[in-house]
Design an enzyme around this catalytic site. Structure first.
Site, short mmCIF file in Angstrom:
data_model
loop_
_atom_site.label_atom_id
_atom_site.label_comp_id
_atom_site.label_asym_id
_atom_site.label_seq_id
_atom_site.Cartn_x
_atom_site.Cartn_y
_atom_site.Cartn_z
N CYS A 126 0.81 -1.21 0.00
CA CYS A 126 0.00 0.00 0.00
C CYS A 126 0.85 1.26 0.00
O CYS A 126 1.86 1.35 0.69
CB CYS A 126 -0.90 0.04 1.23
SG CYS A 126 -1.95 -1.38 1.37
N ARG B 250 5.33 0.14 -5.85
CA ARG B 250 5.28 -0.65 -4.62
C ARG B 250 4.38 -1.88 -4.78
O ARG B 250 4.49 -2.82 -4.01
CB ARG B 250 4.75 0.22 -3.47
CG ARG B 250 5.68 1.34 -3.08
CD ARG B 250 5.00 2.32 -2.14
NE ARG B 250 4.68 1.75 -0.85
CZ ARG B 250 5.48 1.78 0.20
NH1 ARG B 250 6.65 2.36 0.12
NH2 ARG B 250 5.11 1.26 1.34
N TRP C 164 -2.83 -2.74 -1.67
CA TRP C 164 -2.45 -4.12 -1.98
C TRP C 164 -3.29 -4.98 -1.05
O TRP C 164 -3.08 -4.97 0.16
CB TRP C 164 -0.96 -4.30 -1.75
CG TRP C 164 -0.40 -5.59 -2.25
CD1 TRP C 164 0.02 -5.84 -3.52
CD2 TRP C 164 -0.18 -6.78 -1.50
NE1 TRP C 164 0.49 -7.14 -3.61
CE2 TRP C 164 0.38 -7.74 -2.39
CE3 TRP C 164 -0.41 -7.15 -0.18
CZ2 TRP C 164 0.72 -9.01 -1.99
CZ3 TRP C 164 -0.07 -8.44 0.22
CH2 TRP C 164 0.49 -9.36 -0.68
N ASN D 191 -1.78 1.75 5.65
CA ASN D 191 -0.84 0.73 5.17
C ASN D 191 -0.47 -0.12 6.38
O ASN D 191 -0.06 0.42 7.40
CB ASN D 191 0.40 1.41 4.58
CG ASN D 191 1.48 0.40 4.22
OD1 ASN D 191 1.21 -0.79 4.05
ND2 ASN D 191 2.71 0.88 4.11
N GLY D 192 -0.63 -1.44 6.27
CA GLY D 192 -0.33 -2.32 7.41
C GLY D 192 -1.51 -3.22 7.66
O GLY D 192 -2.37 -3.40 6.79
N GLU E 11 18.19 -17.18 -7.88
CA GLU E 11 17.74 -15.84 -8.28
C GLU E 11 17.19 -15.87 -9.71
O GLU E 11 16.19 -15.22 -10.01
CB GLU E 11 18.91 -14.86 -8.14
CG GLU E 11 18.64 -13.44 -8.58
CD GLU E 11 17.50 -12.75 -7.84
OE1 GLU E 11 17.02 -13.28 -6.83
OE2 GLU E 11 17.08 -11.68 -8.31
N LYS F 227 13.46 -14.70 -10.67
CA LYS F 227 13.19 -13.63 -11.63
C LYS F 227 12.18 -14.09 -12.68
O LYS F 227 11.26 -13.36 -13.03
CB LYS F 227 14.48 -13.20 -12.35
CG LYS F 227 15.36 -12.23 -11.62
CD LYS F 227 14.78 -10.85 -11.58
CE LYS F 227 14.91 -10.11 -10.31
NZ LYS F 227 14.59 -10.68 -9.03
N GLU G 44 8.74 -14.33 -11.13
CA GLU G 44 8.17 -13.04 -10.73
C GLU G 44 7.54 -12.29 -11.89
O GLU G 44 6.46 -11.75 -11.76
CB GLU G 44 9.28 -12.14 -10.15
CG GLU G 44 9.67 -12.43 -8.74
CD GLU G 44 10.77 -11.49 -8.27
OE1 GLU G 44 10.61 -10.91 -7.19
OE2 GLU G 44 11.79 -11.32 -8.97
N HIS H 132 19.06 -36.81 -6.56
CA HIS H 132 18.30 -37.23 -5.38
C HIS H 132 16.81 -36.91 -5.53
O HIS H 132 16.08 -36.83 -4.56
CB HIS H 132 18.88 -36.58 -4.13
CG HIS H 132 20.31 -36.95 -3.91
ND1 HIS H 132 20.70 -38.22 -3.55
CD2 HIS H 132 21.46 -36.25 -4.08
CE1 HIS H 132 22.03 -38.27 -3.47
NE2 HIS H 132 22.51 -37.08 -3.79
N LYS I 269 6.65 -4.27 -4.15
CA LYS I 269 8.08 -3.94 -4.04
C LYS I 269 8.51 -3.97 -2.58
O LYS I 269 9.56 -4.48 -2.25
CB LYS I 269 8.31 -2.55 -4.65
CG LYS I 269 9.76 -2.08 -4.57
CD LYS I 269 10.56 -2.68 -5.69
CE LYS I 269 12.03 -2.33 -5.64
NZ LYS I 269 12.82 -3.38 -6.27
C1 G6P Z 1 9.60 -8.15 -2.27
C2 G6P Z 1 10.16 -7.70 -3.60
C3 G6P Z 1 11.47 -8.42 -3.89
C4 G6P Z 1 12.44 -8.21 -2.75
C5 G6P Z 1 11.83 -8.61 -1.40
C6 G6P Z 1 12.69 -8.15 -0.24
O1 G6P Z 1 9.19 -9.47 -2.34
O2 G6P Z 1 9.23 -7.95 -4.64
O3 G6P Z 1 12.04 -7.93 -5.09
O4 G6P Z 1 13.61 -8.94 -2.98
O5 G6P Z 1 10.56 -7.99 -1.22
O6 G6P Z 1 12.72 -6.76 -0.24
P1 G6P Z 1 13.82 -5.90 0.48
O7 G6P Z 1 13.40 -4.47 0.26
O8 G6P Z 1 13.79 -6.28 1.92
O9 G6P Z 1 15.12 -6.23 -0.15
#
Ligand code: G6P
Length: 617
Positions: free
Chosen positions: A2, A27, A74, A100-101, A488, A492, A495, A511, A612
């Site tokens: 949010c 965000r 969100w 937000n929260g 990673e 990616k 995501e 395994h 984000k």
């Molecule tokens: C969210 C974002 C990711 C990020 C993660 C941790 O899931 O979409 O891209 O890696 O949060 O965020 P931070 O700000 O703690 O690195």
């Protein structure tokens, strides 16, 4: 997650709010809304979906007022619908709130209000009702006092922003475990979830601390603690400008941020090291350090805590700290840490890694460790963020604002930051000769040039993306420093392309996971030259023998052999140090994901369901 913005003292407040919401889009959100307060009515317009839905609705009913608040939501409690979008107004139409929260005790609070109709399924609406009730009971209604009376009843995390008809040009905000920034410039008062929303207006901002409440008006800002005593927020000047937060000709923020990596790494490495003067030792520098170096020298265990992409950077950090500083390291998902019984004491160092510095799980895990007197070092990108403020030491990654939800330049700079901390711990523990440190630092300085060479592969990678864009399951394998990058790479792809992808330690394939391999399966193998290269070649042969197509990432020194075993080899320059290899090898995987997602027509910068900055547990 949010996003909040409030503006008071401008004739075009709502336009400013919508522009701010646009900057907060990154965000992650699924509905948006604004309320305009002209002293006669609280006029709310809110819509499910993207901001275009809201701006479309506003075009049909422009709102003129000198004050208002806006929100991107969100969804947590209640589906992303028009009625659940914020702002929420209490039944008398006197107060509106955005939040937000999560208000964890909202159900009991609702029950306590008796037979009242709620207009939404959210946890947040109850706060508007409670503040409205307080105002009704006051002889001289005052929003600030009413909010302060309600806050002790709330359990959970919040940044809250209120506007009320009684005093239309005053916005009241309150913060607890969710970020909130306030600012005042040229007779206009502002608040927002993060500085990105305010950077067009001012770079001088203040972050509220937990428990603080602020009254914002065109005349200025008053901040108090929960009891109403004047309090000092964390004031700072943002060290980047509007330009850095714009796309600058790139189609997407993600692509811009991928291409910014050479500069971001350069900036992260800048001024870290004082070369040895004759007769003195060289020193590595963090940005802030409030831990006695003697205490660091006595550390006997490290926990690296982080979420998402930052966790993968931490996995590289583990290799560096164990290799250079000789301290055992556990890397753990931050959201798990405080729900078990981690063995933490003053000789345990916690390294918390977070781009935003606002991820609630990472902040909570770090504070759990601090409660047990473990020192906390943060690797953060956002200056002045909650984690950075609460930690005992900070290494900033200096990547500049990262807007795309999928993290790229923050990740590579986090790896560089982790390597620096590995060297730093080796330094304070006397584990490395000055000449060795100097040699490694000199090698790390070569990363930006090597990254430029990797980025030259973009055309070839786009062609690969064309070929593989409809592969609905991809397996990524790696060993040692290649494993975090395999993880990673898979993250990616998930995501932003919504394609199924998984990563495995290459040695674990037999395994279980190798059972999934059949003719036509795609395996991406991280196979740079290095001490595990021969093992990777064996693992590649095993999947190839079962019909998989293999896309291998090799380096100048490994390509010739890889070409015999893989269907396609991407050749990267040799890394200046084996532990710096991940900084280079992740870039092609970022580009593959980017191109696959754009070719599939996905919303690269704001992928579905993701945020984000994850400010709820
Ligand atoms: C969210 C974002 C990711 C990020 C993660 C941790 O899931 O979409 O891209 O890696 O949060 O965020 P931070 O700000 O703690 O690195």
């Amino acid at each position: 997650m949010c996003g909040i913005i409030g503006i008071t003292g401008r004739d075009d407040a709502i336009d400013g709010i919508v522009a701010g919401l646009k900057r907060l889009e990154y965000r992650g959100y699924d509905s948006a809304g604004v309320v305009a307060n002209d002293g006669r009515d609280l006029r709310v317009v809110k819509r499910a979906g993207k901001l275009e839905q809201l701006t479309g609705a506003l075009a049909g009913q422009p709102l003129a007022s000198r004050a208002g608040i806006g929100h991107t939501r969100w969804a947590t409690h209640g589906a992303p619908t028009d009625r659940n979008a914020h702002p929420h107004v209490e039944p008398a139409g006197r107060v509106a709130v955005v939040h937000n929260g999560i208000i964890e005790n909202y159900q009991s609070l609702k029950a306590g209000l008796g037979d009242v109709r709620f207009a939404s399924d959210t946890d947040s609406e109850v706060v508007a009702h409670l503040v409205g009730r307080e105002l009704e009971t006051m002889d001289a209604p005052d929003l600030f006092d009413a909010v302060r009376r309600v806050l002790p009843q709330l359990r959970g995390a919040y940044s809250l922003c209120f506007t009320a008809l009684d005093d239309p040009e005053t916005i009241v905000v309150a913060k607890y475990e969710a970020p909130l920034i306030v600012a005042h410039a040229d007779g206009v008062g502002y608040c927002a979830s993060d500085v990105t929303a305010l950077i067009a207006y001012t770079r001088d901002v203040a972050a509220l601390r937990d428990g603080q409440v602020a009254r914002i008006s065109p005349d200025g800002i008053e901040v108090t603690d929960a009891e109403g005593a004047l309090a000092e927020p964390h004031r700072y000047t943002v060290n980047w400008d509007l330009d850095a937060a714009e796309k600058q000709g790139y189609d997407h923020f993600m692509l811009k941020e991928i291409f910014e990596q050479p500069q971001a790494v350069l900036d992260t490495l800048l001024d870290r090291y004082t070369a040895p003067e004759p007769g003195s030792s060289p020193r590595l520098h963090l940005d802030e350090l409030r831990i006695d170096e003697l205490d660091l020298a006595r550390i006997d265990k490290v926990f690296v805590l982080a979420c998402g992409t930052s966790l993968h950077a931490g996995m590289v950090g583990k290799l560096a700290i164990e290799h250079w500083a000789g301290i055992p390291v556990d890397v753990e998902v931050a959201s798990e840490f405080r729900y078990r019984d981690p063995i933490v004491d003053p000789h345990t160092l916690v390294i918390a890694i977070s781009q935003s510095g606002e991820t609630v799980d990472t902040i909570a895990a770090a504070s759990h460790a601090r409660d047990q007197r473990a020192p906390v070092l943060a690797i953060c990108n956002v200056v002045g963020s909650t984690l950075a403020r609460e930690a005992d030491g900070v290494l900033y990654t200096h990547a500049g604002p990262e807007v795309a939800v999928a993290s790229t330049k923050a990740f590579t700079t986090q790896i560089v930051g982790s390597l620096l901390i590995g060297l730093y711990l080796a330094q304070v523990r006397g584990r490395m000769y000055a000449t060795e440190t100097a040699d490694i630092i000199a090698r790390l300085q070569q990363i930006p040039t090597a990254l430029e060479r990797v980025l030259e592969l973009d055309g070839e990678i786009r062609e690969l993306a064309e070929r593989y864009k409809d592969t609905d399951y991809t397996m990524f394998i790696g060993r040692h420093a290649g494993l975090p990058i395999a993880m990673e790479g898979a993250l990616k792809l998930k995501e932003i392309s919504y394609l199924h992808a998984e990563a495995f330690p290459a040695g674990e394939m037999k395994h279980g996971p190798i059972a999934l391999i059949e003719p036509g399966s795609l395996v991406v193998a991280l196979a740079s030259a290095g001490h595990v290269f021969a093992k990777m070649v064996s693992n590649i042969q095993e999947v190839r023998a079962r019909g998989a197509s293999v896309l291998a990432l090799g380096t100048d020194g490994s390509t010739a052999e890889l070409k015999e075993h893989a269907d396609h080899v991407l050749t990267l320059p040799e890394a200046p140090h084996e532990l710096a290899g991940p900084v280079l090898s992740v870039v092609p995987l970022q580009l593959v994901s980017y191109h696959v997602a754009t070719l599939r027509g996905e919303d690269v910068d704001q992928p579905r369901n993701l945020a984000k900055t994850v400010t709820v547990e």
